[in-house]
Design an enzyme around this catalytic site. Structure first.
Site, PDB file in Angstrom:
ATOM      1  N   GLY A  94      -8.989 -12.412 -65.618  1.00  0.00           N
ATOM      2  CA  GLY A  94      -9.186 -10.967 -65.597  1.00  0.00           C
ATOM      3  C   GLY A  94      -8.046 -10.179 -66.218  1.00  0.00           C
ATOM      4  O   GLY A  94      -7.027 -10.722 -66.639  1.00  0.00           O
ATOM      5  N   ARG A  97      -2.976  -6.994 -66.607  1.00  0.00           N
ATOM      6  CA  ARG A  97      -2.029  -5.927 -66.949  1.00  0.00           C
ATOM      7  C   ARG A  97      -2.646  -4.966 -67.945  1.00  0.00           C
ATOM      8  O   ARG A  97      -1.940  -4.370 -68.769  1.00  0.00           O
ATOM      9  CB  ARG A  97      -0.751  -6.521 -67.527  1.00  0.00           C
ATOM     10  CG  ARG A  97      -1.005  -7.483 -68.670  1.00  0.00           C
ATOM     11  CD  ARG A  97       0.269  -8.021 -69.228  1.00  0.00           C
ATOM     12  NE  ARG A  97      -0.018  -9.041 -70.208  1.00  0.00           N
ATOM     13  CZ  ARG A  97       0.892  -9.553 -71.024  1.00  0.00           C
ATOM     14  NH1 ARG A  97       2.112  -9.117 -70.960  1.00  0.00           N
ATOM     15  NH2 ARG A  97       0.573 -10.487 -71.878  1.00  0.00           N
ATOM     16  N   GLY A 130       2.239  -7.103 -64.127  1.00  0.00           N
ATOM     17  CA  GLY A 130       1.387  -6.093 -64.738  1.00  0.00           C
ATOM     18  C   GLY A 130       1.988  -5.410 -65.951  1.00  0.00           C
ATOM     19  O   GLY A 130       1.404  -4.474 -66.480  1.00  0.00           O
ATOM     20  N   ARG A 194     -15.620 -11.095 -73.428  1.00  0.00           N
ATOM     21  CA  ARG A 194     -15.247 -12.371 -74.036  1.00  0.00           C
ATOM     22  C   ARG A 194     -16.025 -13.497 -73.393  1.00  0.00           C
ATOM     23  O   ARG A 194     -16.754 -13.269 -72.418  1.00  0.00           O
ATOM     24  CB  ARG A 194     -13.734 -12.554 -73.902  1.00  0.00           C
ATOM     25  CG  ARG A 194     -13.304 -12.607 -72.481  1.00  0.00           C
ATOM     26  CD  ARG A 194     -12.168 -11.751 -71.963  1.00  0.00           C
ATOM     27  NE  ARG A 194     -11.745 -10.533 -72.556  1.00  0.00           N
ATOM     28  CZ  ARG A 194     -10.482 -10.288 -72.906  1.00  0.00           C
ATOM     29  NH1 ARG A 194      -9.565 -11.214 -72.754  1.00  0.00           N
ATOM     30  NH2 ARG A 194     -10.131  -9.125 -73.370  1.00  0.00           N
ATOM     31  N   ASP A 264     -11.001 -17.252 -72.528  1.00  0.00           N
ATOM     32  CA  ASP A 264     -10.806 -15.869 -72.108  1.00  0.00           C
ATOM     33  C   ASP A 264     -10.223 -15.019 -73.235  1.00  0.00           C
ATOM     34  O   ASP A 264     -10.141 -13.792 -73.102  1.00  0.00           O
ATOM     35  CB  ASP A 264      -9.909 -15.792 -70.863  1.00  0.00           C
ATOM     36  CG  ASP A 264      -8.575 -16.488 -71.061  1.00  0.00           C
ATOM     37  OD1 ASP A 264      -8.583 -17.717 -71.221  1.00  0.00           O
ATOM     38  OD2 ASP A 264      -7.521 -15.818 -71.047  1.00  0.00           O
ATOM     39  N   ASN A 265      -9.822 -15.638 -74.343  1.00  0.00           N
ATOM     40  CA  ASN A 265      -9.294 -14.904 -75.497  1.00  0.00           C
ATOM     41  C   ASN A 265     -10.251 -14.932 -76.693  1.00  0.00           C
ATOM     42  O   ASN A 265      -9.858 -14.549 -77.794  1.00  0.00           O
ATOM     43  CB  ASN A 265      -7.948 -15.491 -75.935  1.00  0.00           C
ATOM     44  CG  ASN A 265      -6.869 -15.305 -74.888  1.00  0.00           C
ATOM     45  OD1 ASN A 265      -6.917 -14.361 -74.104  1.00  0.00           O
ATOM     46  ND2 ASN A 265      -5.906 -16.203 -74.854  1.00  0.00           N
ATOM     47  N   ASP A 274      -6.327 -10.246 -78.210  1.00  0.00           N
ATOM     48  CA  ASP A 274      -5.284 -10.825 -77.359  1.00  0.00           C
ATOM     49  C   ASP A 274      -4.205 -11.527 -78.182  1.00  0.00           C
ATOM     50  O   ASP A 274      -4.088 -12.756 -78.191  1.00  0.00           O
ATOM     51  CB  ASP A 274      -5.893 -11.776 -76.321  1.00  0.00           C
ATOM     52  CG  ASP A 274      -6.745 -11.023 -75.307  1.00  0.00           C
ATOM     53  OD1 ASP A 274      -6.680  -9.784 -75.284  1.00  0.00           O
ATOM     54  OD2 ASP A 274      -7.483 -11.666 -74.553  1.00  0.00           O
TER      55      ASP A 274
END
Length: 511
Positions: A94, A97, A130, A194, A264-265, A274
Site C-alpha cells: 500500500g 508514504r 512516511g 497497479r 506493486d510497481n 515508482d
C-alpha cells in the site's frame, strides 16, 4: 472514488491490516520546519493542471504541494495494494508514504490523479516513517520528466519540495544511519492502480470488490473494451500483456533499467511508475543492476522482460477467480504470446535505432552482432547509437572514426568491428528511396544524446544537499530536449565519456 468503493471503516491513522476496501482516508502530515519549492515542471503546471507558471510563487501553491493544505472538498486517500517483491508474496503493502490528494479533469478532458510522495504516515507505512528524502526525490523528479521527453509512457512530476525536517536513513542497508532532509514530490498519473491492486483483493478473497475494481479500471482506462462483453476481463488481460511488453521494450531501447520490478510497481495502464532505484546503462552490459540491494541480480537489465512475464503471470493468477475454464485457457495462451510480442517490438525499435527500413531476414543477426560487440568492448550504450546517427557512411566505410566519436572508437577496437560495419553498410543500401542525410536525420530523432546518467543525478543531488539546485534546473532543462545537441549540455560534459568515479557509483535502495 469514495462514491464507488467502500472506504476503510477505521478513520484513525495507525499501521494495521486493512480489509474490504480499496482506500483509506488519511491526511498528509505537514513538515514542521521551513519548506522550499525548489523545482517545478512548467509543462505539467500549464498543459496538464491548467495553471500559470506564476502560481509557483504563491503561498497557497506551496501549502498544497507540501501537504500543508488540502483543497476544500477533496478527501485525501491512501491506496491499499499488495505485491510480489523479489519473487515472493509480500502481503499488504500500500501507499506507505503517499497521498492521493485529488483527481483533476483539465481543459482537454484528461483526468489526472495527483499524488504526494513523502507526505507522511498512513495505515500502510509498516515500519516506515512516511517520508522521502532529498536525494531520492530529486532523482524521481528528474527521471519521470526525462522519461516523458524520451517518449516512454510514465508518471509525471509537477513539483519538488524540500524541508529542513530530519529524516534518518540507512542508505545502503549497511548499518550506517545518517540524517537527511525530507522532501515531497507532487506526481501525476492517469491512474496509480497497479498489478498489486488486484492481487491484494484476490488474496483476501474479496471477489465482489475485485470485480468492482476491475470494472472501474476497464471503464475508465480501457474504452475499447465493452462493459457488456462477457470476455471483458480476458480482453483487459490481453491488452495489459501487449502494452507491458511494449513498455519494457521501449525503456530497454534507451538503456533504462527499473531497479524494483515488483508487481506493486507495475502499472495496470502500462506506464513507468515508482522511481526508486533505477539506472540508465553507461557501458552496455546485460548484467547491469541499478539497485545495490538486489543481491541476486533479479532485476538486471537483461532480465527485465522475463520479470515482466513473471508479473503478468501473477496478474493472471489474481484474475483467475473471475474467469471461466475456457477464459482461463485463452488467458494462458495470451500470456504464452508475451515473449513473441516483446521480441517483435524490441527488434522493431532497434531496427529504427539503426536507421533500417523495410524487412530483411538478417536484421535480427545484425542487431545481435552489434550488441555483442558492445558487450565485449564495454562500449557506451547511448552514445554508440547516437554516434552511429551522426557519423557518415563514408567515414564508416573507410573506418575513419573521428575523435569526437569516442564510443565508436571503443567499439572499433573489436576485431570483428569491420565485419559488422560491412554488413551494416550493405544493409543500408537496401533502404529504398533513402539517403545518408535522411538516415542520419531519422536516427537522431530516436537515439538520444542526453539521458539521466547516474553520475549526473548524483552530481545534482550533492549540490542540492548544499542548497544549490542549479544543476537540478540545468538537467531538467537539458533533458526536455534529449535528441537535440545543446550548448549548455556540451559545456557540462553530458555527452562525453562518463568520469572515472561514475563506474563505482552505487544507487541506494533506501529512499
Amino acid at each position: 472514488l469514495i462514491d464507488i468503493f467502500p472506504v476503510d471503516v477505521i478513520q484513525e491513522n495507525y499501521v494495521r491490516n486493512v480489509r474490504n476496501c480499496i482506500f483509506s482516508v488519511v491526511y498528509p502530515t505537514p513538515f514542521k520546519s521551513r519548506i522550499r519549492l525548489v523545482a517545478v515542471s512548467k509543462e505539467v503546471l500549464e498543459n496538464i493542471l491548467d495553471l500559470d507558471i506564476s502560481v509557483q510563487g504563491t503561498s497557497d501553491f506551496l501549502q498544497f504541494v507540501s501537504g500543508g493544505k488540502v483543497i476544500f472538498g477533496s478527501v485525501p486517500l491512501a491506496h491499499r495494494y499488495g505485491g510480489h517483491q523479489f519473487g515472493s508474496w509480500a502481503g499488504q503493502l500500500g501507499d506507505g508514504r503517499a497521498h492521493l490528494i485529488g483527481i483533476y479533469t483539465n481543459r482537454n478532458g484528461e483526468r489526472w490523479e495527483l499524488q504526494l510522495k513523502g507526505s507522511g504516515k498512513t495505515p500502510y507505512s509498516r515500519n516506515g516513517d512516511g517520508r522521502a528524502v532529498l536525494r531520492s526525490s530529486v532523482r524521481e523528479f528528474l527521471c519521470s520528466e526525462a522519461m516523458h521527453y524520451l517518449g516512454i509512457p510514465t508518471s509525471r512530476a509537477a513539483s519538488l519540495i524540500v524541508s529542513d525536517d530530519d529524516v534518518w536513513r540507512d542508505q545502503f542497508y549497511d548499518g550506517n544511519i545518517r540524517k537527511e532532509r525530507g522532501a515531497i514530490v507532487l506526481r501525476l498519473a492517469k491512474s496509480w492502480f497497479r498489478i498489486g491492486s488486484l492481487e491484494i483483493v484476490a488474496h483476501a478473497g474479496e471477489l465482489d470488490l475485485q470485480r468492482r475494481l476491475l470494472d472501474f479500471i476497464i471503464q475508465e482506462h480501457f474504452p475499447s473494451i465493452a462493459m457488456g462483453d462477457s470476455n471483458r476481463y480476458l480482453e483487459f488481460f490481453s491488452t495489459v500483456v501487449s502494452e507491458t511488453a511494449d513498455l519494457i521494450a521501449l525503456w530497454m531501447s534507451v538503456g533504462f533499467a527499473h531497479g524494483v520490478c515488483n508487481t506493486d510497481n507495475f502499472s495496470l495502464v502500462s506506464i513507468t511508475i515508482d522511481y526508486g532505484p533505477f539506472g540508465f546503462m553507461d557501458s552496455y552490459d546485460p548484467n547491469f543492476v541499478p539497485n545495490t540491494s538486489d543481491d541476486e541480480r533479479r532485476y538486471k537489465i537483461g532480465n527485465q522482460a522475463n520479470v515482466g512475464l513473471f508479473n503478468l503471470s501473477k496478474l493472471l493468477q489474481a484474475l483467475k477467480p473471475l474467469l471461466d475454464p475456457r477464459q482461463k485457457q485463452l488467458a494462458s495462451q495470451i500470456l504464452d504470446g508475451y515473449g513473441e510480442r516483446y521480441y517483435s517490438r524490441f527488434t522493431e525499435l532497434f531496427k529504427t535505432k539503426l536507421g533500417l527500413l523495410g524487412e530483411n531476414e538478417d536484421d535480427n543477426y545484425l542487431i545481435a552482432f552489434l550488441l555483442k560487440l558492445m558487450e565485449d568492448t564495454k562500449a557506451d550504450f547511448t552514445m554508440t547509437f547516437r554516434q552511429l546517427s551522426e557519423i557518415t557512411q563514408d567515414q564508416l566505410k573507410e573506418l575513419h572514426i573521428p575523435e569526437e566519436f569516442w564510443a565508436l572508437q571503443d567499439l572499433g577496437k573489436h576485431k570483428l568491428f569491420s565485419e559488422w560495419v560491412s554488413m551494416y553498410l550493405l544493409r543500408l543500401t537496401r533502404n529504398e528511396g533513402d539517403s545518408d542525410t535522411k538516415r542520419r536525420t531519422r536516427m537522431t530523432t530516436v537515439n538520444p544524446r542526453y539521458i539521466l546518467r547516474n553520475w549526473m543525478a548524483e552530481s545534482a543531488v550533492q549540490k542540492a544537499k548544499l542548497n544549490d539546485f542549479s544543476e537540478v534546473h540545468l538537467l531538467q532543462q537539458i533533458l526536455q530536449r534529449p535528441f537535440q545537441r545543446q550548448q549548455a549540455a556540451e559545456k557540462a560534459g553530458y555527452s562525453l565519456r562518463p568520469p572515472p568515479w561514475a563506474r563505482d557509483l552505487k544507487v541506494s535502495c533506501s529512499s
